[in-house]
Write a protein that holds these residues in place. Structure first.
Motif: not given
Lengths: 248, 227
Positions: B124-125, B127-132
């Motif tokens: 999830g970390q 993914e959270a980085a990719y998502a921004i």
């Protein structure tokens, strides 16, 4: 604003998305409901390329990507595309080594290259908006789940995305904390943010959604206004799903 | 009478040899430890990245290297470098041979620790980085590594303390380190028991100091994370 055409996605031969078409207008709030395993979350994750669709196309604003098996997009295209979308996760996924404020500043500084002071001001404004001004300097583990998720929403908003994707944002929360997150989402919708929300909160869907979409078995089965879906669903499977919810 | 004579004798022996041993420790053991640990960490870091790379050849090379150096004794590795290589025309001075041998060995172990630490960070970390909108490199350096370091510090600390003691093997390839000095004096004075006890004592001091440093470092990086 958003135009998705014939999206397909399979995992190891199992087809999860069987051709999804969806257009979302600017400022619209679309809520996706459906039984677990229907492909809702996969669909959402395809929109910001956390999963790569096998085929189909996605257009967000003036950026469009077309997918074909075996063709990978350049990472520059992918990151540029992702910047147009914000994502709020079921498990929050805040950065644990950064304060609430720093979580909201991080993308602004690293990705948008905003000056630090400007990023701080914007982050502070957003935290104020989600009611967490007083908690700006706390680390995620010092916050409640509801507070963490509100920081997650502020973090997504800080990137000025064209659309924010919500992946079951309240499913991991204690019941008494769900309301504060839904309220922030409602405010956002009223301000004209374009949102696509996967959720099991039917009251939220009914009150806030401009359009409700029912997904089952990798397809959009039915869509319409909340009244259309909740009060006079045409499709048998939609009615079954909603009946099971009210029985529970 | 005999006892006190003997005790005085031992006491003087220990006093006389303390400074030469400590000096050998400061001049050889500590620099050897620090240099090889830093080189090993750098090597280990790149090996870990290579092993996680999507380029299969790169990952295979990294895996091969780790396989060789974890699967053979450190002592044998040192002997090959110092006594073996000259027969194919490569002469290394003892200290350099030790630096190369220990670095390669530390690198192999450290790479596994670093790889495991990176992989322990929740997906999830990423993914959270990719998502921004972060690139893979930005996500790695800004989001994943700072968290992985926290995970890696305790096991890397163990490796470091093990390395301090393993450097005594350098004595076998004629590096004049703490242990080599102890062997020399023991041979001169016919007092192996007391000399080796004294050497052990000095190693113990080194490791104790490191233990304290490690504990403080862990406390520092643990500040912001829930237990």
């Amino acid at each position: 604003m958003i135009a998705i055409h014939d999206l397909h996605k399979a995992f190891k031969g199992h087809e999860v998305l069987k051709g999804i078409d969806l257009t979302v207008k600017k400022g619209e709030t679309v809520v996706i409901i459906g039984p677990s395993g229907s492909g809702k979350t996969t669909f959402l994750r395809c929109i910001n390329l956390l999963e790569f669709p096998d085929s189909g196309s996605i257009q967000i604003g003036d950026r469009a990507l077309t997918f074909q098996p075996g063709i990978r997009h350049r990472s520059k295209e992918v990151t540029a595309f992702r910047q147009r979308t914000g994502m709020v996760f079921q498990g929050y996924n805040l950065f644990p080594h950064r304060t609430a404020l720093e979580n909201v500043m991080e993308g602004q500084i690293v990705v948008l290259k905003r000056p630090k002071e400007e990023a701080r001001e914007i982050a502070m404004d957003l935290l104020r908006k989600v009611g967490l001004e007083a908690h700006a300097d706390k680390y995620p583990h010092q916050l409640s789940g509801g507070q963490e998720q509100r920081v997650g929403i502020a973090r997504a908003m800080a990137m000025n995305p064209d659309v924010i994707l919500f992946d079951e944002p309240t499913s991991a929360l204690d019941p008494e904390l769900v309301g504060e997150v839904l309220k922030v989402m409602k405010d956002l919708a009223n301000e004209g943010m374009t949102m696509i929300v996967v959720t099991h909160e039917m009251r939220f869907a009914r009150e806030v959604a401009d359009r409700v979409i029912f997904m089952d078995d990798g397809r959009i089965v039915e869509q319409g206004t909340p009244e259309d879906i909740f009060d006079c669903a045409q499709n048998q499977r939609t009615r079954q799903f909603l009946r099971r919810l009210t029985e529970a | 009478m005999f006892f006190s004579d003997r005790a005085t004798q031992v006491w003087h022996l220990l006093l006389d040899s303390f400074w030469p041993l400590l000096k050998a420790g400061i001049v050889f053991t500590i620099p050897l430890t620090l240099i090889t640990f830093i080189l090993g960490l750098i090597l280990g870091f790149f090996t870990a990245i290579a092993r996680l790379s999507k380029f299969k050849a790169l990952a295979a090379i990294a895996r091969f290297y780790v396989w060789i150096f974890r699967g053979t004794p450190l002592l044998v590795q040192l002997f090959i470098l110092y006594y073996g290589l000259p027969s194919i025309g490569i002469l290394l001075n003892p200290f350099l041979a030790a630096v190369i041998g220990f670095s390669l060995n530390v690198g192999a172990y450290a790479s596994e620790i670093i790889r495991a630490a990176i992989q322990s960070i929740d997906r999830g970390q990423w993914e959270a980085a990719y998502a921004i909108g972060m690139t893979k490199r930005q996500a790695m350096w800004r989001i994943i590594m700072p968290q992985a370091v926290r995970v890696a510090i305790p096991p890397l600390g163990n490796s470091f303390i093990a390395l301090v003691k393993d450097t005594s093997l350098a004595a076998t390839i004629t590096v004049g380190d703490l242990f080599r000095k102890a062997q020399e004096i023991a041979a001169e004075r016919y007092e192996p028991f007391w000399l080796y006890i004294e050497a052990a004592f000095i190693y113990l001091i080194f490791c104790s100091v490191l233990n304290v440093m490690q504990a403080q470092m862990e406390k520092r990086v643990d500040r912001h994370v829930a237990k």
